[in-house]
Design an enzyme around this catalytic site. Structure first.
Site, short mmCIF file in Angstrom:
data_model
loop_
_atom_site.label_atom_id
_atom_site.label_comp_id
_atom_site.label_asym_id
_atom_site.label_seq_id
_atom_site.Cartn_x
_atom_site.Cartn_y
_atom_site.Cartn_z
N TRP A 199 19.45 11.31 4.69
CA TRP A 199 18.36 10.68 4.28
C TRP A 199 18.21 10.03 2.97
CZ3 TRP A 199 16.84 12.64 -0.08
CH2 TRP A 199 17.17 13.90 -0.27
N GLU A 202 31.84 13.14 4.69
CA GLU A 202 31.38 12.69 3.19
C GLU A 202 30.15 13.57 2.82
OE1 GLU A 202 32.96 10.50 1.50
OE2 GLU A 202 33.87 9.02 2.90
N CYS A 220 24.75 11.42 -3.58
CA CYS A 220 25.91 12.28 -3.69
C CYS A 220 26.98 12.18 -5.04
CB CYS A 220 26.66 12.10 -2.41
SG CYS A 220 27.37 10.56 -2.10
N GLU A 273 24.84 21.98 -6.04
CA GLU A 273 24.40 20.55 -5.94
C GLU A 273 22.65 20.54 -5.92
OE1 GLU A 273 24.57 18.54 -2.07
OE2 GLU A 273 25.16 16.61 -3.53
N LYS A 326 23.07 8.72 14.87
CA LYS A 326 21.92 9.46 14.91
C LYS A 326 21.58 9.75 13.32
CE LYS A 326 20.68 13.62 13.74
NZ LYS A 326 19.30 13.11 13.35
N PRO A 327 20.49 8.84 13.04
CA PRO A 327 19.91 8.59 11.61
C PRO A 327 19.38 10.18 11.27
CG PRO A 327 19.31 6.96 13.19
CD PRO A 327 19.73 8.01 13.88
#
Ligand code: NAD
Length: 483
Positions: A151, A250, A284, A385, A175-176
């Site tokens: 997202w 990724e 990211c 993260e 697939k968003p």
């Protein structure tokens, strides 16, 4: 907010469709929690229909000339540019980012279509002679690709996959992200409007655990291109293993930013501020850990604070806003937890560390850009993260120490170093364990260069000719002359 509620759709076999079950989900604006639109909630069955459509479309599309493919991709890029404002407004409303950033994201996705339209023409083979035989090496499209995206950049990161997949001759099912799927769907629709044959581009919405899982596990998909969390990437890799599927992953990052004693401190502070807080740290390759040489650490920190305090935060649709809300309450809560953990273990709070005050911020997932000093590696903020707007600073004595600290992580996506000395830059770049090293720059993304992670930040590369190769299989044809 839009005048009327936006009604989104899935794209299967060239048609705009709703879920077989009729289920819909409401998408809310993270700045106001007002409804933006409705999207269908697909299931495994919807995903199967899309995969079957992509399989039917594959033979013709894979044999379409690269010139014709390029024509359609360029046409779609033009349509994306024409529709930039509309798509960007939808993106801001469902994701939260400032409109100027949403526009830049949409324009960049158009550039991606143009780039791969041309890169697809450079899918060269090889010819080798050996005595009484000849070897021809072909690069052929791998087949139906499943494209699964997060997202934080729902349009651009999908474009990174859609453009090379189509240019290579693959068809796809995308697939968003479940909570920000609208703008991405509008992006894919431009391809259909540009004349892509039915079934070559499909979009299915729904939960990752259902729709995403079907795309990964179905025997129809031959390639999975995924961007998202490392945890999800592990699941995908494990489940793709059953059929030895090609995977590009990724994944998460925990990027270090090293400021050397000889760095241009003004440039370093400005670059660091931008990369730590842009998109509310939900990138990211965000700066997650700052290592400043002890001789200049105070000066650098003062400049970083100055830049940070200039950032304007608000609803992304308002003009001149630098930062919007965070994407969700879950993201904000994780940020709060990481900051609290750092403070409990001895970090000092230099700014932020809380929500902004005022009526405008009451309903959205806002959080002030936060700078922490005196952090160390016992703190979660330096190991996990955060995906939030926090810049934690730690001091170092020697370059070797800074490099060791930078590499002390399971991640390896990006690393940054600011120095005026060429030898230092090369010494560090060769030793930092990351897929992208930024020397005196705060961005390792360049359309023509490989992007991807080392260690648990991923597998494979996107962008440049590497991005095209991710959708190609190699075939050796050996021709014998003696019959
Ligand atoms: P996520 O892993 O939760 O979700 C990503 C996508 O995967 C979504 O579409 C989701 O629905 C789907 N999904 C979830 N479970 C699935 C399953 N079992 N099978 C198939 N699909 C599934 O990630 P997110 O929270 O949307 O995104 C944030 C993460 O993405 C961060 O960790 C960030 O670092 C990472 N990210 C990485 C890059 C990169 O290039 N390395 C770029 C952007 C974001």
């Amino acid at each position: 907010m839009l005048d009327t509620m936006y009604h989104s759709y899935m794209l299967i076999d060239g048609e705009q469709v709703q879920a077989l079950s009729g289920r819909v989900d409401v998408i809310y604006n993270p700045a106001s929690q007002e409804p933006v639109g409705e999207v269908p909630v697909g299931s495994r069955q919807d995903a199967r229909l899309a995969l079957q459509a992509a399989r039917r479309a594959f033979p013709a599309w894979s044999e379409t000339s690269c010139q014709k493919r390029a024509e359609i991709l360029h046409e779609a890029a033009d349509l994306v540019r024409e529709r930039t404002d509309r798509i960007a407004r939808l993106l801001t409303q469902e994701q939260g980012k400032p409109l100027k950033n949403a526009r830049a994201e949409v324009r960049s996705s158009a550039d991606m279509l143009d780039y791969y339209a041309e890169e697809g023409k450079r899918n060269f083979g090889e010819w080798m002679a050996s005595g009484q035989s000849r070897s021809i090496v072909l690069k052929q499209p791998v087949g139906v690709a499943a494209l699964i995206t997060p997202w934080n950049f729902p349009v651009d990161l999908l474009a990174w996959k859609v453009a090379p997949a189509l240019a290579a001759g693959c068809t796809f099912v995308a697939k968003p992200p479940s909570k920000a799927p609208i703008a991405a769907t509008e992006f894919v629709k431009t391809l259909i409007d540009a004349g892509l044959p039915p079934g070559a581009a499909n979009v299915v919405h729904g939960p990752g655990s259902e729709v995403g899982a079907e795309l990964v596990q179905s025997p129809i998909s031959r390639k999975i291109a995924f961007t998202g969390e490392t945890k999800t990437g592990r699941w995908i890799m494990a489940h793709a293993a059953g059929q030895i599927k090609r995977v590009s992953l990724e994944l998460g990052g925990q990027s270090p930013f090293i400021v050397c004693q000889d760095a241009d401190l003004e440039k370093a502070a400005s670059a660091c501020t931008q990369r730590a807080f842009s998109n509310m740290g939900q990138i990211c390759i965000s700066v997650n850990r700052i290592y400043a040489a002890e001789e200049i650490a105070d000066q650098f920190t003062a400049k970083l604070l100055e830049h940070t305090q200039r950032l304007r935060i608000g609803n992304g649709l308002e003009p001149d806003v630098d930062l919007g809300p965070m994407f969700s309450e879950a993201q904000r809560e994780k940020t709060r937890e990481h900051v609290a953990d750092a403070l409990a273990k001895g970090a000092s709070l230099l700014c932020g560390g809380r929500e902004p005050e005022g009526r405008a911020f009451e309903k959205g997932f806002f959080y002030l850009p936060t700078v922490l000093d005196n952090v160390d590696h016992s703190m979660r903020i330096m190991r996990e993260e955060t995906f939030g707007p926090v810049a934690p600073i730690m001091r170092f004595k020697t370059l070797e120490e800074a490099i060791a600290l930078a590499n002390d992580t399971e991640f390896g996506l990006a690393a940054y170093i600011f120095t005026r000395d060429l030898k230092t830059a090369i010494f560090a770049s060769e030793r930092l364990e990351a897929g992208g090293i930024g020397v005196n720059v705060n961005n390792v993304v360049d359309i023509q260069a490989p992007f991807g992670g080392w260690k648990q930040s991923g597998l494979g590369r996107e962008l440049g000719h590497y991005g095209l190769e991710a959708y190609l299989e190699t075939k050796h044809i050996r021709l014998g002359f003696e019959m």
